[in-house]
Design a protein around this motif. Structure first.
Motif, PDB file in Angstrom:
ATOM      1  N   GLY A 102      15.153 -12.044 -11.624  1.00 36.94           N
ATOM      2  CA  GLY A 102      14.948 -10.933 -12.227  1.00 36.94           C
ATOM      3  C   GLY A 102      13.730 -10.098 -12.419  1.00 36.94           C
ATOM      4  O   GLY A 102      13.308  -9.446 -13.298  1.00 36.94           O
ATOM      5  N   ALA A 103      12.945 -10.508 -11.587  1.00 38.25           N
ATOM      6  CA  ALA A 103      11.465 -10.237 -11.525  1.00 38.25           C
ATOM      7  C   ALA A 103      11.559  -8.618 -11.606  1.00 38.25           C
ATOM      8  O   ALA A 103      12.320  -8.051 -10.721  1.00 38.25           O
ATOM      9  CB  ALA A 103      10.381 -10.874 -10.530  1.00 38.25           C
ATOM     10  N   SER A 104      10.356  -8.078 -11.882  1.00 40.58           N
ATOM     11  CA  SER A 104      10.300  -6.532 -11.866  1.00 40.58           C
ATOM     12  C   SER A 104      10.242  -5.896 -10.233  1.00 40.58           C
ATOM     13  O   SER A 104       9.313  -6.330  -9.529  1.00 40.58           O
ATOM     14  CB  SER A 104       9.123  -6.021 -12.579  1.00 40.58           C
ATOM     15  OG  SER A 104       8.675  -4.644 -12.404  1.00 40.58           O
ATOM     16  N   GLU A 148       9.688  -3.174  -9.195  1.00 39.72           N
ATOM     17  CA  GLU A 148       8.590  -2.017  -9.262  1.00 39.72           C
ATOM     18  C   GLU A 148       7.204  -2.701  -8.934  1.00 39.72           C
ATOM     19  O   GLU A 148       6.624  -2.183  -7.963  1.00 39.72           O
ATOM     20  CB  GLU A 148       8.633  -1.233 -10.195  1.00 39.72           C
ATOM     21  CG  GLU A 148       7.879  -0.009 -10.273  1.00 39.72           C
ATOM     22  CD  GLU A 148       7.581   0.815 -11.702  1.00 39.72           C
ATOM     23  OE1 GLU A 148       6.884   1.350 -11.807  1.00 39.72           O
ATOM     24  OE2 GLU A 148       8.570   0.335 -12.495  1.00 39.72           O
ATOM     25  N   ARG A 149       7.023  -3.831  -9.696  1.00 40.28           N
ATOM     26  CA  ARG A 149       5.852  -4.595  -9.353  1.00 40.28           C
ATOM     27  C   ARG A 149       5.574  -5.161  -8.301  1.00 40.28           C
ATOM     28  O   ARG A 149       4.559  -5.180  -7.649  1.00 40.28           O
ATOM     29  CB  ARG A 149       5.559  -5.555 -10.675  1.00 40.28           C
ATOM     30  CG  ARG A 149       5.559  -4.578 -12.136  1.00 40.28           C
ATOM     31  CD  ARG A 149       5.072  -5.649 -13.202  1.00 40.28           C
ATOM     32  NE  ARG A 149       3.741  -6.228 -13.364  1.00 40.28           N
ATOM     33  CZ  ARG A 149       3.340  -6.917 -14.041  1.00 40.28           C
ATOM     34  NH1 ARG A 149       4.202  -7.599 -15.005  1.00 40.28           N
ATOM     35  NH2 ARG A 149       2.247  -7.408 -14.118  1.00 40.28           N
ATOM     36  N   MET A 150       6.791  -5.944  -7.762  1.00 39.80           N
ATOM     37  CA  MET A 150       6.778  -6.495  -6.359  1.00 39.80           C
ATOM     38  C   MET A 150       6.504  -5.416  -5.342  1.00 39.80           C
ATOM     39  O   MET A 150       5.870  -5.715  -4.519  1.00 39.80           O
ATOM     40  CB  MET A 150       8.163  -7.312  -6.446  1.00 39.80           C
ATOM     41  CG  MET A 150       8.101  -8.598  -7.128  1.00 39.80           C
ATOM     42  SD  MET A 150       9.454  -9.552  -6.754  1.00 39.80           S
ATOM     43  CE  MET A 150      10.788  -8.790  -6.995  1.00 39.80           C
ATOM     44  N   VAL A 151       7.086  -4.622  -5.337  1.00 36.46           N
ATOM     45  CA  VAL A 151       6.993  -3.412  -4.441  1.00 36.46           C
ATOM     46  C   VAL A 151       5.355  -2.859  -4.350  1.00 36.46           C
ATOM     47  O   VAL A 151       4.976  -2.556  -3.397  1.00 36.46           O
ATOM     48  CB  VAL A 151       7.982  -2.276  -4.523  1.00 36.46           C
ATOM     49  CG1 VAL A 151       7.804  -1.197  -3.800  1.00 36.46           C
ATOM     50  CG2 VAL A 151       9.309  -2.572  -4.392  1.00 36.46           C
ATOM     51  N   HIS A 152       4.871  -2.520  -5.534  1.00 38.62           N
ATOM     52  CA  HIS A 152       3.565  -2.159  -5.658  1.00 38.62           C
ATOM     53  C   HIS A 152       2.782  -3.173  -5.021  1.00 38.62           C
ATOM     54  O   HIS A 152       1.948  -2.741  -4.352  1.00 38.62           O
ATOM     55  CB  HIS A 152       3.097  -2.043  -7.103  1.00 38.62           C
ATOM     56  CG  HIS A 152       2.015  -1.356  -7.188  1.00 38.62           C
ATOM     57  ND1 HIS A 152       1.368  -0.335  -7.071  1.00 38.62           N
ATOM     58  CD2 HIS A 152       0.753  -2.235  -7.693  1.00 38.62           C
ATOM     59  CE1 HIS A 152       0.254  -0.088  -7.321  1.00 38.62           C
ATOM     60  NE2 HIS A 152      -0.263  -1.177  -7.724  1.00 38.62           N
ATOM     61  N   LEU A 153       2.825  -4.632  -5.093  1.00 35.07           N
ATOM     62  CA  LEU A 153       2.144  -5.511  -4.800  1.00 35.07           C
ATOM     63  C   LEU A 153       2.232  -5.701  -3.115  1.00 35.07           C
ATOM     64  O   LEU A 153       1.239  -5.801  -2.300  1.00 35.07           O
ATOM     65  CB  LEU A 153       2.341  -6.887  -5.412  1.00 35.07           C
ATOM     66  CG  LEU A 153       1.517  -7.985  -4.706  1.00 35.07           C
ATOM     67  CD1 LEU A 153      -0.122  -7.741  -4.734  1.00 35.07           C
ATOM     68  CD2 LEU A 153       1.757  -9.273  -5.593  1.00 35.07           C
ATOM     69  N   LEU A 154       3.497  -5.578  -2.736  1.00 32.08           N
ATOM     70  CA  LEU A 154       3.714  -5.331  -1.309  1.00 32.08           C
ATOM     71  C   LEU A 154       3.169  -4.258  -0.497  1.00 32.08           C
ATOM     72  O   LEU A 154       2.809  -4.510   0.433  1.00 32.08           O
ATOM     73  CB  LEU A 154       5.382  -5.597  -0.895  1.00 32.08           C
ATOM     74  CG  LEU A 154       6.057  -5.456   0.333  1.00 32.08           C
ATOM     75  CD1 LEU A 154       5.503  -6.865   1.239  1.00 32.08           C
ATOM     76  CD2 LEU A 154       7.371  -5.124   0.463  1.00 32.08           C
ATOM     77  N   SER A 155       3.358  -3.067  -1.291  1.00 32.95           N
ATOM     78  CA  SER A 155       2.364  -1.880  -0.544  1.00 32.95           C
ATOM     79  C   SER A 155       0.987  -2.352  -0.314  1.00 32.95           C
ATOM     80  O   SER A 155       0.472  -1.936   0.379  1.00 32.95           O
ATOM     81  CB  SER A 155       2.792  -0.769  -1.353  1.00 32.95           C
ATOM     82  OG  SER A 155       1.954   0.201  -0.976  1.00 32.95           O
ATOM     83  N   ASP A 156       0.228  -2.873  -1.248  1.00 35.77           N
ATOM     84  CA  ASP A 156      -1.287  -3.209  -1.107  1.00 35.77           C
ATOM     85  C   ASP A 156      -1.106  -4.253  -0.051  1.00 35.77           C
ATOM     86  O   ASP A 156      -2.142  -4.012   0.636  1.00 35.77           O
ATOM     87  CB  ASP A 156      -1.644  -3.850  -2.431  1.00 35.77           C
ATOM     88  CG  ASP A 156      -1.576  -2.834  -3.438  1.00 35.77           C
ATOM     89  OD1 ASP A 156      -1.618  -1.573  -3.172  1.00 35.77           O
ATOM     90  OD2 ASP A 156      -1.608  -3.272  -4.952  1.00 35.77           O
ATOM     91  N   CYS A 157      -0.310  -5.092   0.040  1.00 40.57           N
ATOM     92  CA  CYS A 157      -0.310  -6.236   1.237  1.00 40.57           C
ATOM     93  C   CYS A 157      -0.141  -5.506   2.429  1.00 40.57           C
ATOM     94  O   CYS A 157      -1.116  -5.632   3.726  1.00 40.57           O
ATOM     95  CB  CYS A 157       0.589  -7.145   1.006  1.00 40.57           C
ATOM     96  SG  CYS A 157       0.671  -8.246  -0.376  1.00 40.57           S
ATOM     97  N   THR A 158       0.835  -4.399   2.639  1.00 38.00           N
ATOM     98  CA  THR A 158       0.763  -3.952   4.041  1.00 38.00           C
ATOM     99  C   THR A 158      -0.044  -2.906   4.543  1.00 38.00           C
ATOM    100  O   THR A 158      -0.291  -2.851   5.925  1.00 38.00           O
ATOM    101  CB  THR A 158       2.368  -3.088   3.977  1.00 38.00           C
ATOM    102  OG1 THR A 158       2.216  -2.296   2.933  1.00 38.00           O
ATOM    103  CG2 THR A 158       3.601  -4.312   3.735  1.00 38.00           C
ATOM    104  N   GLN A 159      -0.886  -2.825   3.574  1.00 43.19           N
ATOM    105  CA  GLN A 159      -2.029  -1.915   4.007  1.00 43.19           C
ATOM    106  C   GLN A 159      -3.255  -2.513   4.690  1.00 43.19           C
ATOM    107  O   GLN A 159      -4.010  -2.008   5.307  1.00 43.19           O
ATOM    108  CB  GLN A 159      -2.711  -1.023   2.879  1.00 43.19           C
ATOM    109  CG  GLN A 159      -1.726  -0.076   2.141  1.00 43.19           C
ATOM    110  CD  GLN A 159      -2.445   0.753   1.106  1.00 43.19           C
ATOM    111  OE1 GLN A 159      -3.702   0.495   0.866  1.00 43.19           O
ATOM    112  NE2 GLN A 159      -1.739   1.313   0.165  1.00 43.19           N
ATOM    113  N   VAL A 160      -3.391  -4.057   4.301  1.00 42.70           N
ATOM    114  CA  VAL A 160      -4.320  -4.791   5.111  1.00 42.70           C
ATOM    115  C   VAL A 160      -3.781  -5.776   6.159  1.00 42.70           C
ATOM    116  O   VAL A 160      -4.591  -6.296   6.986  1.00 42.70           O
ATOM    117  CB  VAL A 160      -5.119  -5.687   3.976  1.00 42.70           C
ATOM    118  CG1 VAL A 160      -5.750  -4.623   3.026  1.00 42.70           C
ATOM    119  CG2 VAL A 160      -4.037  -6.453   3.262  1.00 42.70           C
TER     120      VAL A 160
END
Length: 589
Positions: A572-574, A576-588
């Motif tokens: 049940g992890a957040s 929204e926070r996982m998507v935010h971190l994933l977005s940062d990853c896909t940029q690099v």
């Protein structure tokens, strides 16, 4: 109430007729509003409650329960859960949205059957109908949903057989049908592709397919007619036709004796095979526990010779000066804050060494010192760097102390190879924590965030302190992130760059230093891959290119939740926070 609903529909139709610029989108909006009316049992206030009206756009007009494709503003999902909707499903109306991929009507009071027109939703990938009062048989047409990935029809009153055509949907990864009244046998799905499967508390009968046993007893319990693993109910042997005994046929006692002899011979063969394997394994272990120096015949221990006519440097070659410089012998350099201040190179060579891993540019050994302390020695081969430059590099790395960087203990340099010594850490690497044995630890979302933050802080410090010296990591990966005794991540093998990494080019403009070095760019990329590994729980192959490509493809399809580790989703992890971190990853990446 029915007349009021008809009046609303007629009024909406008149509005469309009066608007000469009405488009197909207006037709879709009207169909969806009528779909909602039927779901609600003609509740006249439901459209106003959910802000569904033809004067606004579903994707930008805040229609509750509607999700859209951000690029072309087309409807992708309808999610109406827990609204006490007590009507029926009109799939013809819902499927007028041509790009509809998700239909979720969980936890309502819907009744009636699932209409065969559901096949018109050809783009449907997720169909969630659990927790309603739906009944009847599943329509055969549901097998025409070739893009379907997840089907949840649990906690209803469905009956009859499961359509065998569902087994032809190659992308289906989840089928939940528990707490219904389904009968017949279990269709033979490709269970190896499934992530979820549950048919408990139904009326199924027959043998459970062998590949389905992986989902455990709870996925099949409550079906009195089922047998076979994982249930404790054994299946009856298949009946064979009666065959009259031949004149020369062996007696039952002879057959039984031959059968027992066969079992004995088979058991003896298996025993001898495992005994042979055990002996071979012990031989290999003895070979791996070799003396580190015996593998390195070209490494000698130079002896420091003092000039008898000079009074310079009469102190012991391992003595500590009052300065902050490392203690240097003619071979092994022991740094100021190691576990072994008095360690000598010839002592190190005599220690028993266990091979931990082999790499393209050298091997890693676990070394047991004479006093019982444990070290890790990294051998580096074919690194064409001068001894002087190697010394300077190691001293700079030693000075760059950070809680998330594994400190050096000592190093050695010769023309042929180089050794770097660390203190052994008992808690293993991040790679083992994600994919291997966790020794009873739960690697939850909070722990992964802390891990990611520690690695990022360590790499930020390294780049800030060592960039002007051209020292980056160059080989950052989860197996090089070591857990210390407090389970904090420590970056190991810092600065041990391979031969294909070039020296940095430094240019100064307006008092700012600009880096032009592939090593630093690669560090940023590698950090992104580690973050993806933490988010997805998947193994990294091909230097992370395969993982990055897969994640980007799923994100482009806007099914971001599919990339996350199932353990995180179950926790049940957040999102929204996982998507935010994933977005940062896909940029690099």
């Amino acid at each position: 109430m029915i007349s009021i609903s008809i009046s609303i529909s007629i009024s909406l139709a008149i509005l469309l007729l009066l608007n000469p610029t009405a488009s197909e989108q207006d037709h879709v909006k009207l169909s969806l509003i009528n779909f909602l009316q039927k779901l609600s049992g003609n509740d006249t206030g439901i459209t106003e409650k959910l802000s569904w009206n033809t004067s606004t756009d579903p994707c930008s007009g805040n229609w509750t329960g509607i999700s859209c494709n951000n690029k072309n503003k087309s409807i992708r999902g309808i999610t109406l859960e827990g609204l006490l909707l007590n009507g029926s499903i009109d799939a013809t109306l819902a499927c007028t949205a041509p790009t509809l991929a998700v239909l979720s009507l969980r936890d309502n009071l819907l009744h009636g059957q699932l209409p065969l027109e559901i096949s018109s939703c050809s783009q449907l990938t997720h169909l969630f109908l659990s927790g309603n009062r739906l009944s009847g048989e599943l329509p055969l047409e549901i097998s025409e949903l070739n893009n379907l990935k997840r089907l949840d029809i649990s906690n209803n009153n469905f009956s009859g057989d499961i359509p065998s055509g569902l087994t032809t949907i190659s992308g289906l990864v989840s089928f939940l049908a528990e707490d219904n009244q389904f009968t017949g046998s279990i269709p033979v799905f490709d269970f190896n592709n499934f992530q979820q499967f549950n048919i408990s508390n139904n009326l199924f009968s027959g043998r459970i397919p062998p590949d389905a046993a992986q989902f455990g007893n709870e996925s099949f319990s409550g079906n009195s007619g089922l047998c076979g693993l994982p249930l404790a109910v054994a299946c009856a042997p298949a009946a064979s036709p009666d065959v009259p005994n031949k004149p020369n046929e062996s007696s039952p006692s002879t057959e039984r004796t031959i059968m027992y002899l066969g079992y004995i011979l088979l058991g003896a063969t298996i025993f001898l095979f495992f005994l042979y394997k055990l002996i071979q394994k012990r031989k290999k272990m003895k070979k791996s526990e070799i003396n580190l120096g015996s593998q390195n015949d070209d490494v000698s221990v130079p002896i420091s010779k003092n000039n008898s006519n000079s009074n310079e440097n009469k102190s012991n070659e391992y003595s500590t000066s009052s300065t902050d410089s490392p203690v240097i012998s003619s071979s092994l350099v022991v740094l100021k804050s190691p576990v072994k201040r008095s360690m000598k190179f010839d002592d190190l060579l005599k220690c028993p060494a266990e091979l931990l891993g082999k790499g393209k540019h050298g091997n890693v050994y676990k070394v047991m010192a004479v006093d019982g302390s444990v070290l890790v020695v990294r051998r580096i081969k074919e690194w064409m760097i001068s001894s002087e430059e190697f010394h300077k590099r190691m001293e700079m790395i030693n000075k760059a102390r950070h809680k998330n960087v594994l400190p050096l203990v000592a190093f050695y340099c010769s023309k042929q190879e180089k050794l770097v010594v660390y203190e052994f850490q008992l808690n293993g690497s991040l790679l083992n924590l994600i994919h291997g044995s966790q020794f009873g630890r739960t690697f939850d979302w909070s722990s992964r965030l802390n891990m990611a933050a520690g690695i990022a802080e360590g790499m930020s410090f390294v780049h800030r302190e060592l960039q002007t010296h051209g020292i980056g990591h160059g080989n950052l990966k989860s197996s090089n992130i070591i857990m210390n005794n407090t389970m904090d991540p420590c970056i190991s093998e810092l600065g041990l760059m391979t031969t294909d990494q070039t020296k940095p080019t430094i240019s100064t403009t307006n008092n700012s230093t600009t880096m032009n070095n592939n090593v630093f760019k690669k560090d940023v990329y590698d950090l992104g891959i580690i973050l993806l590994e933490l988010l997805t729980g998947k193994l990294v192959q091909n230097n992370g290119a395969d993982l990055a490509k897969w994640v980007n493809s799923v994100v482009r399809e806007e099914w971001t939740v599919e990339v996350f580790d199932k353990a995180l989703v179950a926790e049940g992890a957040s999102e929204e926070r996982m998507v935010h971190l994933l977005s940062d990853c896909t940029q690099v990446c």
